[in-house]
Design a protein around this motif. Sequence first.
Motif, PDB file in Angstrom:
ATOM      1  N   LEU A  59       0.484  -1.048  -0.465  1.00 35.72           N
ATOM      2  CA  LEU A  59       0.269  -0.019  -0.260  1.00 35.72           C
ATOM      3  C   LEU A  59       0.777   1.234   0.378  1.00 35.72           C
ATOM      4  CD1 LEU A  59      -2.687   1.501  -0.004  1.00 35.72           C
ATOM      5  CD2 LEU A  59      -2.343   1.463   2.488  1.00 35.72           C
ATOM      6  N   TYR A  60       2.041   1.132   0.652  1.00 37.44           N
ATOM      7  CA  TYR A  60       3.257   2.617   0.342  1.00 37.44           C
ATOM      8  C   TYR A  60       3.872   2.380  -0.525  1.00 37.44           C
ATOM      9  CZ  TYR A  60       7.316   5.191   1.493  1.00 37.44           C
ATOM     10  OH  TYR A  60       8.415   6.450   1.435  1.00 37.44           O
ATOM     11  N   LEU A  61       4.366   1.285  -1.163  1.00 38.32           N
ATOM     12  CA  LEU A  61       4.785   1.432  -2.290  1.00 38.32           C
ATOM     13  C   LEU A  61       4.204   1.682  -3.562  1.00 38.32           C
ATOM     14  CD1 LEU A  61       6.822  -1.333  -2.206  1.00 38.32           C
ATOM     15  CD2 LEU A  61       7.702   0.249  -1.835  1.00 38.32           C
ATOM     16  N   ALA A  62       2.488   2.014  -3.446  1.00 35.61           N
ATOM     17  CA  ALA A  62       1.287   1.935  -4.562  1.00 35.61           C
ATOM     18  C   ALA A  62       1.724   3.456  -4.768  1.00 35.61           C
ATOM     19  CB  ALA A  62       0.469   1.733  -4.120  1.00 35.61           C
ATOM     20  N   PHE A 248     -11.308 -13.419 -11.812  1.00 35.08           N
ATOM     21  CA  PHE A 248      -9.961 -12.199 -11.848  1.00 35.08           C
ATOM     22  C   PHE A 248      -8.473 -12.484 -11.718  1.00 35.08           C
ATOM     23  CE2 PHE A 248     -13.875 -10.115 -11.522  1.00 35.08           C
ATOM     24  CZ  PHE A 248     -13.904  -8.770 -12.250  1.00 35.08           C
ATOM     25  N   GLN A 249      -8.036 -13.477 -10.298  1.00 33.17           N
ATOM     26  CA  GLN A 249      -7.270 -13.858 -10.205  1.00 33.17           C
ATOM     27  C   GLN A 249      -6.459 -14.691 -11.420  1.00 33.17           C
ATOM     28  OE1 GLN A 249      -7.615 -15.209  -6.277  1.00 33.17           O
ATOM     29  NE2 GLN A 249      -8.010 -13.084  -5.199  1.00 33.17           N
ATOM     30  N   VAL A 297      -8.996  -3.129  -5.209  1.00 35.83           N
ATOM     31  CA  VAL A 297     -10.416  -3.046  -4.666  1.00 35.83           C
ATOM     32  C   VAL A 297     -11.582  -2.973  -5.701  1.00 35.83           C
ATOM     33  CG1 VAL A 297     -11.596  -0.742  -4.647  1.00 35.83           C
ATOM     34  CG2 VAL A 297      -8.979  -0.586  -3.640  1.00 35.83           C
ATOM     35  N   ALA A 298     -11.498  -3.260  -7.020  1.00 37.95           N
ATOM     36  CA  ALA A 298     -12.571  -3.832  -7.634  1.00 37.95           C
ATOM     37  C   ALA A 298     -13.211  -5.194  -7.308  1.00 37.95           C
ATOM     38  CB  ALA A 298     -11.572  -3.835  -9.282  1.00 37.95           C
ATOM     39  N   ILE A 299     -12.412  -6.464  -7.092  1.00 40.76           N
ATOM     40  CA  ILE A 299     -12.873  -7.265  -6.045  1.00 40.76           C
ATOM     41  C   ILE A 299     -14.016  -7.017  -4.970  1.00 40.76           C
ATOM     42  CG2 ILE A 299     -12.439  -9.523  -5.319  1.00 40.76           C
ATOM     43  CD1 ILE A 299     -10.478  -9.966  -7.061  1.00 40.76           C
ATOM     44  N   ALA A 300     -13.518  -6.242  -4.272  1.00 35.08           N
ATOM     45  CA  ALA A 300     -14.146  -6.222  -3.502  1.00 35.08           C
ATOM     46  C   ALA A 300     -15.238  -5.343  -3.543  1.00 35.08           C
ATOM     47  CB  ALA A 300     -13.283  -5.251  -2.007  1.00 35.08           C
TER      48      ALA A 300
END
Length: 319
Positions: A59-62, A248-249, A297-300
């Motif tokens: 999340l930080y590296l994003a 999706f995966q 986020v899309a899958i959620a």
Amino acid sequence: MLTDEDRQVRAAPEQEEPAAPTKRPAFHLNRQGRAAHIFLIPWQLGFLLITAVPLFASLYLAFTDYDILNPPEWTGLENFRRMVQDDQFWASVKVTLVYVLVSVPLQLGFALLLALILDRGLKGLAFYRSAFYLPSLLGTSVAIAILWREIFGDDGLINKGLGLLGIQGESWLQNPNTALATLIVLNVWTFGSPMVIFLAGLRQIPDELYEAAKVDGAGVWRQFTHVTIPLLTPIIFFNLILQTIGAFQTFTQAHIVSGGTGGPANSTLFYTLYVYQQGFVAFDMGYASALAWVLMVAIAAITALHFLVSKYWVFYGDN
């Protein structure tokens, strides 16, 4: 002078005040609880080191520009702005959506059809159930992906079989119009897992409902549409959620069949394969992390949408 009421009060035994409840510590564990936590320590350490820490690190590296060799540099939302203008990103989104929208309904329909056939009391049910379930165990393995590449190759079994019929086969994996279809067929072939779940659901439908439907004059089709499908909707919903997330995966099949390129002409450039290319081929870890979070986020969001819509078509026992 004492009244009768005063004498009764004096004669009554004195009641002891209830003892104040002992205050337990906020975090109290008995012997079994402590033993359970000791045995869970390996799992907790694994979750912390393998899942939680990498999750928050990504999340930080994003929000950074990071190429592994140099320290990450904070860039804010630049990686997400880059996606909007990235043609490869949109190509991978298109391929993945087509794959999910086509392969998941086909797989569930095929699994339900086989479950209905097996539910009719075939002899050797255990053998058929195991035989049909086996591809689900092997479907995402590297070996099966290599086998699939050989089957649909230029000199594969498909073209050899067509040659026996006098039909000239084509290069299924090198044609952009058919390459994705071969992977959809592979996903449909792994129908064993949802089929077993469908079969268990069919066994839970009471026979009395079918008998009552027959008395009312319902044929086989009306029994299927008015008894089987409504009572099976929770199972259909469960399988739909699992298979959609799994689709999706999808990664291994596309990576092996295309040699990791997503070709030909980006026809098998799945989203997860594009994340892999950015992270472990281009070493653009910041952008790859942003792509991975968009996928999560899309899958959620899609899963949440499934749950919202489910109240209109999923029927449970109380309704």
